[in-house]
Enzyme design. Structure first.
Site, PDB file in Angstrom:
ATOM      1  N   CYS A  57      -3.796 -34.909  15.019  1.00 32.82           N
ATOM      2  CA  CYS A  57      -3.581 -34.382  13.666  1.00 32.82           C
ATOM      3  C   CYS A  57      -4.857 -34.486  12.827  1.00 32.82           C
ATOM      4  O   CYS A  57      -5.278 -35.585  12.453  1.00 32.82           O
ATOM      5  CB  CYS A  57      -2.431 -35.156  13.018  1.00 32.82           C
ATOM      6  SG  CYS A  57      -2.201 -34.853  11.273  1.00 32.82           S
ATOM      7  N   CYS A  60      -4.474 -36.105   9.392  1.00 37.86           N
ATOM      8  CA  CYS A  60      -4.267 -37.551   9.553  1.00 37.86           C
ATOM      9  C   CYS A  60      -5.606 -38.287   9.611  1.00 37.86           C
ATOM     10  O   CYS A  60      -5.738 -39.403   9.122  1.00 37.86           O
ATOM     11  CB  CYS A  60      -3.467 -37.843  10.825  1.00 37.86           C
ATOM     12  SG  CYS A  60      -1.788 -37.199  10.801  1.00 37.86           S
TER      13      CYS A  60
END
Length: 133
Positions: A57, A60
């Protein structure tokens, strides 16, 4: 003093030193959270912020350093943790984590708020202050 008394004192001091070292190593550090230990951590830490993320991600990866900085800033007041959703899928489903990054705020064991998405540090800081006065 006999040997038994000395041994009891030694054990008591070692236990106190170990507890102090564990506390110091956690203060300001982001702890790894998994589905087996979350309930214990919720009991132990009345103010807990958990960043749910995954390796793949991109957003993230932008939130990760922000969580690290906030952990230092709020050391001793709020505990910060990270939970890899790929490795803890059951926990993610249990907490209704359907999008990441997903930052969940727990106060005294109860979920009180969440931030979904890669928000700036100031936005997350404001949520922390609001949820943990």
């Amino acid at each position: 003093m006999d040997d038994n008394e000395l041994e009891a004192i030694r054990e008591k001091r070692m236990a106190a030193l170990k507890e102090k070292m564990e506390h110091q190593s956690v203060a300001g550090a982001v702890i790894q959270i998994d589905q087996l230990h979350l309930n214990d951590l919720l009991r132990k830490h009345p103010a807990l912020v958990v960043d749910f993320w995954a390796e793949w991600c991109g957003p993230c990866r932008r939130v990760g350093p922000v969580i690290e900085e906030l952990a230092q800033e709020f050391a001793g007041k709020v505990t910060f943790g990270k939970c890899n959703t790929d490795e803890n899928q059951q926990l993610a489903m249990q907490l209704d984590i359907s999008a990441i990054p997903n930052i969940v705020f727990f106060s005294h064991g109860k979920m009180v708020d969440r931030v979904i998405g890669a928000y700036p540090k100031e936005t997350i800081r404001e949520k922390i202050i609001r949820n943990f006065p």
